[in-house]
Design an enzyme around this catalytic site. Structure first.
Site, PDB file in Angstrom:
ATOM      1  N   HIS A  52       0.840  -1.358  -0.072  1.00  0.00           N
ATOM      2  CA  HIS A  52      -0.025   0.200   0.074  1.00  0.00           C
ATOM      3  C   HIS A  52       0.923   1.193   0.057  1.00  0.00           C
ATOM      4  CE1 HIS A  52       0.400  -0.766   4.411  1.00  0.00           C
ATOM      5  NE2 HIS A  52       1.066   0.555   4.354  1.00  0.00           N
TER       6      HIS A  52
HETATM    7  P1  TYD Z   1      -2.278  -3.554   7.170  1.00  0.00           P
HETATM    8  O1  TYD Z   1      -2.464  -2.176   6.773  1.00  0.00           O
HETATM    9  O2  TYD Z   1      -2.967  -4.767   6.306  1.00  0.00           O
HETATM   10  O3  TYD Z   1      -0.975  -3.789   7.673  1.00  0.00           O
HETATM   11  P2  TYD Z   1       0.415  -3.812   6.898  1.00  0.00           P
HETATM   12  O4  TYD Z   1       1.204  -2.687   7.600  1.00  0.00           O
HETATM   13  O5  TYD Z   1       1.147  -4.910   6.959  1.00  0.00           O
HETATM   14  O6  TYD Z   1       0.131  -3.289   5.532  1.00  0.00           O
HETATM   15  O7  TYD Z   1      -3.099  -3.545   8.680  1.00  0.00           O
HETATM   16  C1  TYD Z   1      -3.616  -5.036   9.005  1.00  0.00           C
HETATM   17  C2  TYD Z   1      -4.996  -4.757   9.871  1.00  0.00           C
HETATM   18  O8  TYD Z   1      -4.842  -3.731  11.044  1.00  0.00           O
HETATM   19  C3  TYD Z   1      -5.968  -3.795   9.019  1.00  0.00           C
HETATM   20  O9  TYD Z   1      -7.152  -4.419   9.230  1.00  0.00           O
HETATM   21  C4  TYD Z   1      -6.000  -2.324   9.525  1.00  0.00           C
HETATM   22  C5  TYD Z   1      -5.359  -2.640  11.151  1.00  0.00           C
HETATM   23  N1  TYD Z   1      -4.481  -1.586  11.508  1.00  0.00           N
HETATM   24  C6  TYD Z   1      -5.238  -0.618  12.581  1.00  0.00           C
HETATM   25  O10 TYD Z   1      -6.409  -0.703  13.057  1.00  0.00           O
HETATM   26  N2  TYD Z   1      -4.430   0.205  13.092  1.00  0.00           N
HETATM   27  C7  TYD Z   1      -3.178   0.452  12.629  1.00  0.00           C
HETATM   28  O11 TYD Z   1      -2.389   1.407  13.160  1.00  0.00           O
HETATM   29  C8  TYD Z   1      -2.653  -0.443  11.609  1.00  0.00           C
HETATM   30  C9  TYD Z   1      -1.266  -0.149  11.133  1.00  0.00           C
HETATM   31  C10 TYD Z   1      -3.384  -1.344  11.188  1.00  0.00           C
END
Ligand code: TYD
Length: 136
Positions: A52
């Site tokens: 992302h």
């Molecule tokens: P995601 O964005 O997929 O993680 P990565 O950093 O590996 O791309 O996030 C995983 C899940 O966690 C998603 O459902 C959103 C949640 N999340 C939060 O609730 N708070 C946060 O600060 C973060 C980073 C993720």
């Protein structure tokens, strides 16, 4: 703000017979106020994270344990960075697509972020990110 705006930041490190200590100060080691901290752990070796970009978020990623690669992509250029020391972090500016991969077993990635979690700040679709980066 492109992949060259992102940079590996050397953090202070104090080592003595007891071990080592590093720290991060907002405005000193990162160019933003720290509003949120999160961490990635129990990471599967073959899985990728990230995939992302953020519209406004500034971040610093620190490999507290283990090592991994972060591939940065600004829509024109890519850059692969290997993080392997808790005394250094990768600053990632807004509008950079990132993929985290090649996790060593038991790696832990600490992330310092400039804003609270907000799904509206994400590009999770690579084509939409490319369009925003390179408007026709
Ligand atoms: P995601 O964005 O997929 O993680 P990565 O950093 O590996 O791309 O996030 C995983 C899940 O966690 C998603 O459902 C959103 C949640 N999340 C939060 O609730 N708070 C946060 O600060 C973060 C980073 C993720």
């Amino acid at each position: 703000m492109d992949v060259d705006t992102c940079a590996v930041v050397a953090l202070p490190k104090f080592t003595d017979a007891r071990g080592s200590l590093s720290f991060v100060e907002a405005g000193v080691h990162v160019p933003f106020a720290i509003e949120r901290v999160y961490y990635l752990y129990d990471l599967s070796k073959d899985a990728g994270r990230g995939a992302h970009a953020h519209k406004d978020l500034h971040q610093l990623m620190i490999p507290l344990a283990g090592s991994f690669d972060i591939v940065l992509d600004d829509g024109a250029q890519k850059r692969r960075i290997h993080l392997a020391s808790p005394s250094e972090g990768l600053y990632i500016c807004p509008m950079i697509w990132r993929d985290l991969e090649n996790f060593e077993p038991n790696s832990v990635c600490l992330v310092l972020a400039s804003r609270k979690y907000d799904e509206a700040d994400y590009f999770r679709d690579y084509d939409a990110f490319l369009k925003a980066r390179n408007p026709a």
